[in-house]
Write a protein that holds these residues in place. Sequence first.
Motif, short mmCIF file in Angstrom:
data_model
loop_
_atom_site.label_atom_id
_atom_site.label_comp_id
_atom_site.label_asym_id
_atom_site.label_seq_id
_atom_site.Cartn_x
_atom_site.Cartn_y
_atom_site.Cartn_z
N HIS A 72 0.85 -1.21 0.00
CA HIS A 72 0.00 0.00 0.00
C HIS A 72 0.87 1.25 0.00
O HIS A 72 0.67 2.16 -0.81
N TRP A 73 1.85 1.30 0.90
CA TRP A 73 2.70 2.49 0.99
C TRP A 73 3.62 2.58 -0.21
O TRP A 73 3.95 3.70 -0.66
N ALA A 74 4.04 1.46 -0.78
CA ALA A 74 4.87 1.48 -1.98
C ALA A 74 4.12 2.08 -3.16
O ALA A 74 4.74 2.63 -4.08
N GLY A 75 2.80 1.97 -3.14
CA GLY A 75 1.99 2.52 -4.22
C GLY A 75 1.66 3.99 -4.07
O GLY A 75 1.09 4.60 -4.98
N VAL A 120 10.81 3.08 0.63
CA VAL A 120 12.04 2.36 0.92
C VAL A 120 11.72 1.33 1.99
O VAL A 120 11.18 1.66 3.04
N LEU A 121 12.02 0.08 1.72
CA LEU A 121 11.76 -1.00 2.67
C LEU A 121 13.07 -1.31 3.39
O LEU A 121 14.07 -1.61 2.74
N ALA A 122 13.07 -1.19 4.72
CA ALA A 122 14.31 -1.31 5.47
C ALA A 122 14.08 -2.09 6.75
O ALA A 122 12.96 -2.18 7.26
N ALA A 171 8.80 -2.04 -3.48
CA ALA A 171 9.55 -0.94 -2.87
C ALA A 171 10.51 -0.36 -3.90
O ALA A 171 10.92 -1.04 -4.85
N THR A 172 10.87 0.90 -3.73
CA THR A 172 11.85 1.52 -4.63
C THR A 172 13.24 0.96 -4.38
O THR A 172 14.06 0.87 -5.30
N SER A 173 13.51 0.61 -3.12
CA SER A 173 14.80 0.04 -2.77
C SER A 173 14.66 -0.67 -1.43
O SER A 173 13.67 -0.49 -0.71
#
Length: 299
Positions: free
Chosen positions: A137-140, A146-148, A172-174
């Motif tokens: 959801h947040w990636a969209g 950014v997933l960390a 995720a973007t990265s």
Amino acid sequence: MPSLRHDLLATLIPKVRKSRDLDTEPAERARVEAWHRTLDRSLPVRATPGFRKKWDVEVADIGFPSYVLTPRSGRVHRTLYYVHGGGYMAPIDAFHVRYATRLAAAIGARIVMPDYPLAPEHTWADSHDALVADAAHWAGEDGGAVLAGDSAGGGLALAMALSMRDRGLAPATSLVMHAPWVDLTTSTPETHDVDAIDPWLFIGKLQAYAGWWAGSPDDLGRPEVSPALADLAGLPRALMLHGTRDLLHPGCRLLVRRAAEAGWDLTSIEEPDLIHVYGLLPLTPESARAFRQVVEFVR
């Protein structure tokens, strides 16, 4: 060569946290379950100076609490989705919040920090689907995410990225991982050698916590639990930072080998003689360098 400050913390942290290997698995389970009954699961912000003045906090319900931290400055260009470590049996720590707020401020991001259910009372199956859906959801959203994560949280972030890929969800973007726990089968024989030099982590606890999180020996090797053993092709570009005095570093090296085989864009920074999650330690030159490397990577 590690700095004096790093080596001081490498000595002090295990003492402060009373780190030692388990006596027996049943005794450790009973200890952890008793500890869980005493926990205050509110967001720990004591290590973050000026937190209340700088951040607004909302709590989303995704089947369990997920903290959404928005900077009061209004400068938000994306999301930092941060998954905390702690062997899958410890809650969000004050230094997780400290690190996430510093990184988010540097890259112009809000923070989403899920407070996922802990082992041994819960397994991966109790939170995985909700975490994957929430991260996607947040990636969209505008700017992406950014997933960390660190340690167990770094491994969980990778497992989430795999499921996001396999389910055709927004990626995720990265991906940023500090000393991720990516192989809960402990299939790398070098792990037993590193056990002798790691001052903080212990092989007995590692194996017990892995079993709790998997829920079944048959599930230890599945992608949601041991993502290093999965097909790694097609994942977001990633950065991994780890030291060699870390019980998890053989698994990190395994991930590097498998990433190369899969053609996955993984940048690995391995620091000789540094301890577990050195990048999150306070006020060391090594953590300052790691912070700069992460910011440069995700910018």
